[in-house]
Design an enzyme around this catalytic site. Sequence first.
Site, mmCIF file in Angstrom:
data_model
loop_
_atom_site.group_PDB
_atom_site.id
_atom_site.type_symbol
_atom_site.label_atom_id
_atom_site.label_comp_id
_atom_site.label_asym_id
_atom_site.label_seq_id
_atom_site.Cartn_x
_atom_site.Cartn_y
_atom_site.Cartn_z
ATOM 1 N N ARG B 52 0.975 -1.311 -0.107
ATOM 2 C CA ARG B 52 0.149 -0.019 0.132
ATOM 3 C C ARG B 52 0.848 1.074 0.056
ATOM 4 O O ARG B 52 0.619 2.083 -0.872
ATOM 5 C CB ARG B 52 -0.891 0.006 1.315
ATOM 6 C CG ARG B 52 -2.191 0.508 1.404
ATOM 7 C CD ARG B 52 -2.896 0.178 2.450
ATOM 8 N NE ARG B 52 -2.491 -1.450 2.648
ATOM 9 C CZ ARG B 52 -3.214 -2.384 2.008
ATOM 10 N NH1 ARG B 52 -4.136 -1.919 1.387
ATOM 11 N NH2 ARG B 52 -2.853 -3.613 2.289
ATOM 12 N N THR B 53 1.620 1.442 1.125
ATOM 13 C CA THR B 53 2.592 2.731 1.204
ATOM 14 C C THR B 53 3.389 2.839 -0.114
ATOM 15 O O THR B 53 3.314 4.006 -0.643
ATOM 16 C CB THR B 53 3.418 2.515 2.427
ATOM 17 O OG1 THR B 53 2.324 2.093 3.399
ATOM 18 C CG2 THR B 53 3.951 3.899 2.787
ATOM 19 N N LYS B 81 24.714 -6.324 1.191
ATOM 20 C CA LYS B 81 26.073 -6.568 1.280
ATOM 21 C C LYS B 81 26.556 -5.762 2.519
ATOM 22 O O LYS B 81 27.954 -5.849 2.676
ATOM 23 C CB LYS B 81 26.503 -5.865 0.108
ATOM 24 C CG LYS B 81 26.195 -6.379 -1.144
ATOM 25 C CD LYS B 81 26.798 -5.683 -2.416
ATOM 26 C CE LYS B 81 26.128 -6.192 -3.583
ATOM 27 N NZ LYS B 81 26.082 -4.904 -4.720
ATOM 28 N N ARG B 102 11.044 3.237 3.975
ATOM 29 C CA ARG B 102 10.557 2.216 5.113
ATOM 30 C C ARG B 102 11.706 1.325 5.498
ATOM 31 O O ARG B 102 12.546 0.820 4.591
ATOM 32 C CB ARG B 102 9.558 1.343 4.399
ATOM 33 C CG ARG B 102 9.326 0.415 5.371
ATOM 34 C CD ARG B 102 7.847 -0.411 5.079
ATOM 35 N NE ARG B 102 6.898 0.904 5.350
ATOM 36 C CZ ARG B 102 5.483 0.431 5.403
ATOM 37 N NH1 ARG B 102 5.109 -0.944 5.487
ATOM 38 N NH2 ARG B 102 4.515 1.342 5.677
ATOM 39 N N HIS B 130 4.817 6.160 11.600
ATOM 40 C CA HIS B 130 4.491 6.007 10.161
ATOM 41 C C HIS B 130 3.687 7.511 9.848
ATOM 42 O O HIS B 130 2.397 7.289 9.773
ATOM 43 C CB HIS B 130 3.504 4.720 10.146
ATOM 44 C CG HIS B 130 2.998 4.272 8.612
ATOM 45 N ND1 HIS B 130 3.448 5.071 7.569
ATOM 46 C CD2 HIS B 130 2.124 3.308 8.289
ATOM 47 C CE1 HIS B 130 3.139 4.404 6.660
ATOM 48 N NE2 HIS B 130 2.323 3.366 6.874
#
Lengths: 144, 305
Positions: B52-53, B81, B102, B130
Amino acid sequence: MLSLNISGLENGVVLDHIPAGKSMEIYKYLDLGSLDCQVAIIKNASSKKMGKKDIIKISGGLDQVDLDIIGFINHHITCNIIKDGHVVEKRQLHHPKKLTNVIRCKNPRCITSIEQELPHVFFLADTKTKTYRCKYCEEKYSFK
Amino acid sequence: MPRHLLNPMDFSVEELDKLMDLAGDIERNPDKYAHACDRKILATCFYEPSTRTRLSFESAMYHLGGHVLGFSSANSSSAAKGESVSDTIRMIGCYADICAMRHPKEGAPLVASEKAEIPVINAGDGGHQHPTQTLTDLLTIRSTKGHLDHQTIGLCGDLKFGRTVHSLIEALSRYEGMHFVLISPPELRVPEYITDLLKEKNIPFEEVISLDEAMPQLDILYMTRVQRERFFNEEDYIRMKDFYILNNDKMALAKEDMIVMHPLPRVNEIALEVDSDPRALYFKQAQYGMYIRMALILTLLEVEV
């Protein structure tokens, strides 16, 4: 009773009324091991008020020691500033607004747990309750 | 120094009003903004999966005429890495004009913002913040109710672990005349710091267990999902997951102009039959999410239209 004499300080700091057995903890928090000056640790000294106490004497080094950290650890500790052999100031210790690399964030979900060389920074979030929170994850610091 | 959005409280009430005004104008006049970000690039740095985001951010940038690049899991980035967030953002800054990040680790977007020369948007950092979901929720309320103040809002479900709930309460606590009804099983009540905040500001709130009893007084019902990943014990999750199921019988107890919101995804806390009720706003809420992200991108990039 045997007594142990440690000569007086000309210039420096005397941290008095440290709870007995806690001096090494203070030594570690203040990072005194990294200083080039003389440091004397007196453990289990007699105290009328406390029964037993620890004392730390730091010769010179006033500008190298962040005394505010003591305020965070235990603000009942007395901090005497010595100049020319005399106590010139009994410094009132406050809870510092910010602590950098003094305590570590214990939250495993915090970015400090993986990011290389990221300093562990805490802010005094609540002056009433003396609550410190991690700058990054805002988790409350717990002494446990 | 670029401006970032890391915490929903980073914007003042006045700045939020301005942002929501802009989002409203975008909704009404989408063509006006169709080329506002021509030749601009948004980097979506998603170190953990999100549907969604991420899609909302990408759609927002495309609707502004801009371009998008990025990655959608840590495995497909150089984090696999061992690259630090600080190094990654420096590199991203060479390729993009703005970054939405995120990360499963809390505070990662803040670390990025300290090193970045481009605006950084926190698109969710672990269980911490959020902020764009909070902005979405605020815009949804303001657009449908006409104002953010003087509302009785019921927040229902997992109030303990739900970060969207915590952020929304904090954000709404800045408006006058709010009344919070916190509906949860005793095990999933809001953390103490939230109730302390409400007490400190003298904002009326009540903690209740029954959704039925709370329904008639609500102007807004904010449902949340009980998240399986927050429980250590599967039995506890199973016991809690169906504690609240909003259905038509419960909706019949509510005011005619009450709105139902949900940050999505829902599992079974809202029965499908509720979807056709005009008061069910959760899919429209996702659309508001895109408008507010468009407004945010324009604001942080200082693009005037």
